[in-house]
Design a protein around this motif. Structure first.
Motif, PDB file in Angstrom:
ATOM      1  N   SER A  88      36.566  29.664  45.958  1.00 52.27           N
ATOM      2  CA  SER A  88      37.702  29.863  45.101  1.00 52.27           C
ATOM      3  C   SER A  88      37.181  29.901  43.478  1.00 52.27           C
ATOM      4  O   SER A  88      37.805  30.326  42.632  1.00 52.27           O
ATOM      5  N   THR A  89      35.877  29.373  43.327  1.00 51.08           N
ATOM      6  CA  THR A  89      35.461  29.069  41.901  1.00 51.08           C
ATOM      7  C   THR A  89      34.212  29.885  41.605  1.00 51.08           C
ATOM      8  O   THR A  89      33.846  30.285  40.566  1.00 51.08           O
ATOM      9  N   ASN A  91      31.577  33.601  42.128  1.00 54.61           N
ATOM     10  CA  ASN A  91      31.796  34.980  42.129  1.00 54.61           C
ATOM     11  C   ASN A  91      31.785  35.486  43.797  1.00 54.61           C
ATOM     12  O   ASN A  91      31.579  34.711  44.784  1.00 54.61           O
ATOM     13  N   ARG A  92      32.184  36.760  43.933  1.00 55.66           N
ATOM     14  CA  ARG A  92      32.339  37.325  45.251  1.00 55.66           C
ATOM     15  C   ARG A  92      31.112  37.241  45.888  1.00 55.66           C
ATOM     16  O   ARG A  92      31.085  37.031  47.189  1.00 55.66           O
ATOM     17  N   GLU A 136      39.820  32.726  48.569  1.00 57.13           N
ATOM     18  CA  GLU A 136      39.650  33.849  47.764  1.00 57.13           C
ATOM     19  C   GLU A 136      40.973  34.333  47.207  1.00 57.13           C
ATOM     20  O   GLU A 136      40.916  34.862  46.124  1.00 57.13           O
ATOM     21  N   ARG A 139      40.719  32.427  44.270  1.00 50.91           N
ATOM     22  CA  ARG A 139      39.961  33.171  43.188  1.00 50.91           C
ATOM     23  C   ARG A 139      40.472  34.278  42.537  1.00 50.91           C
ATOM     24  O   ARG A 139      40.652  34.547  41.242  1.00 50.91           O
ATOM     25  N   GLN A 140      41.370  35.293  43.260  1.00 52.59           N
ATOM     26  CA  GLN A 140      41.945  36.424  42.673  1.00 52.59           C
ATOM     27  C   GLN A 140      43.050  35.817  41.834  1.00 52.59           C
ATOM     28  O   GLN A 140      43.174  36.433  40.768  1.00 52.59           O
ATOM     29  N   ASN A 142      43.286  33.015  40.010  1.00 51.80           N
ATOM     30  CA  ASN A 142      42.544  32.828  38.672  1.00 51.80           C
ATOM     31  C   ASN A 142      42.106  33.717  37.922  1.00 51.80           C
ATOM     32  O   ASN A 142      42.369  33.748  36.601  1.00 51.80           O
ATOM     33  N   THR A 143      41.512  34.743  38.549  1.00 49.44           N
ATOM     34  CA  THR A 143      40.813  35.874  37.846  1.00 49.44           C
ATOM     35  C   THR A 143      41.836  36.851  37.097  1.00 49.44           C
ATOM     36  O   THR A 143      41.983  37.211  35.905  1.00 49.44           O
ATOM     37  N   HIS A 144      43.259  37.119  37.794  1.00 50.48           N
ATOM     38  CA  HIS A 144      44.402  37.640  37.404  1.00 50.48           C
ATOM     39  C   HIS A 144      44.984  36.778  36.020  1.00 50.48           C
ATOM     40  O   HIS A 144      45.208  37.534  35.037  1.00 50.48           O
ATOM     41  N   ALA A 146      43.357  34.594  34.038  1.00 52.80           N
ATOM     42  CA  ALA A 146      42.191  34.879  32.883  1.00 52.80           C
ATOM     43  C   ALA A 146      42.385  36.166  32.367  1.00 52.80           C
ATOM     44  O   ALA A 146      42.113  36.113  31.186  1.00 52.80           O
ATOM     45  N   LYS A 147      42.506  37.288  32.973  1.00 57.01           N
ATOM     46  CA  LYS A 147      42.739  38.354  32.244  1.00 57.01           C
ATOM     47  C   LYS A 147      43.852  38.371  31.532  1.00 57.01           C
ATOM     48  O   LYS A 147      43.923  39.077  30.527  1.00 57.01           O
TER      49      LYS A 147
END
Length: 349
Positions: A88-89, A91-92, A136, A139-140, A142-144, A146-147
């Protein structure tokens, strides 16, 4: 370290020890087993700061723990938490590498201890897969998030830039008009110098500077906590009248307080449009019309002049972006004068 992670680490350690003591079918926990279980579980406290080292330490110590035939399943919960954290924290690439390595090692240790993989291995694979999938997903998400946060920061910067442009352009135009009047009065040789009018014109310049300084200081605060400004829209007529242009303010529909972002957008669009009329038009009349619809505020600014503005300046772009930022639309027509129309949804229905 977060207090929640400290509580999680202590809770998992207690769970592992209790689980180990309640599993009679394997070697009971002795001081060595207790030490290994604690050493493999307690680092979960630092899982957010060092996710990969925590997982690596857990794998090494849990391998030794399982090799000595202590209760195997007792260390599964901290293994799942450590694996979830890495996925979760990170990179892929790191996440995939860590997940694959963990799965292979866990299944290898189980195969060695059980002398082969049986049906029980399916349960292990299922739990590992669940931890990876949940990690996963997190992680996605959190990425969304942050964007979206970066996008909001960018939009906030654009709003500040638009407000600064509108404020400074309006004030500078006011100063330029008043300074031109003062210069004309001073250099006029056919009539006596009108000191009172000159003093009044210079006072207007001073007032414009003071007002700009005050607004500039409060712009950021106003953006964060905007207040209704449409009742003050007639104040914008002072600049236009100072340039010798007759201006009229009209409204149709039921005038009422609107959401702050709508009022600010309408006010700034009107301010920029009137500034453009003074700077770029030879108009003699102008009209500002507000139409309060059920779910739409329509702002129309018209004049009877011709413009020298190409329509590509920062002011036009800023007005268009400002309307668009709240879901509205701005159009400009140059037939029989100059007309700016902004349709701004109020979101009231």
């Amino acid at each position: 370290m977060r207090s929640k992670d400290i509580l999680l680490g202590l809770g998992l350690t207690a769970l592992v020890l209790v689980w180990g003591h309640l599993a009679p079918e394997q070697r009971p926990l002795d001081p060595q087993g207790i030490a290994l279980a604690i050493a493999a579980t307690l680092p979960i406290i630092a899982r957010r700061r060092w996710p990969i080292p925590v997982l690596a330490v857990h794998i090494v110590l849990s391998t030794a723990y399982n090799t000595l035939d202590y209760p195997h399943d007792a260390l599964m919960p901290p293994a799942l938490v450590a694996l979830y954290t890495v996925v979760s924290t990170g990179n892929r690439i790191w996440s995939a590498t860590a997940a694959a390595t963990t799965c292979v090692l866990v299944l290898l240790v189980r195969a060695i201890d059980d002398q082969g993989l049986g049906v029980d291995a399916l349960g292990t694979i299922g739990w590992l897969t669940a931890a990876i999938a949940l990690g996963e997903h997190t992680r996605q998400r959190n990425t969304h998030h942050a964007k979206e946060t970066r996008q909001q920061v960018t939009e906030e910067r654009l709003r500040i830039a638009r407000d600064l442009h509108d404020l400074l352009a309006h004030t500078i135009t006011t100063i330029r008009v008043q300074a031109s009047v003062a210069a004309h009065l001073i250099t006029e040789t056919t009539q006596p110098l009108d000191r009172t009018t000159v003093a009044h014109t210079l006072d207007a310049i001073t007032d414009a500077c003071d007002k700009a300084r005050t607004e500039l200081r409060s712009t950021v605060e106003v953006l964060r906590d905007p207040i209704p400004v449409l009742p003050n829209i007639t104040d914008l007529g002072n600049l236009v009248r100072a340039a010798g242009i007759d201006i009229t303010f009209e409204h149709t529909g039921t005038a009422r307080p609107l959401p702050p972002h709508v009022e600010v957008a309408a006010y700034r669009i009107a301010q920029e449009s009137l500034t453009n009329i003074v700077k770029h038009s030879n108009a003699t009349t102008a009209t500002v019309h507000l139409n309060y619809g059920a779910d739409m505020l329509t702002l129309t600014i018209t004049d009877n002049g011709t413009t020298t503005n190409s329509g590509q300046g920062h002011g036009i772009i800023g007005m268009t972006e400002r309307a668009r930022s709240i879901g509205g639309h701005l159009t400009i027509h140059t037939h029989n004068g100059y007309t700016v129309t902004a349709e701004l949804p109020t979101g009231e229905t």
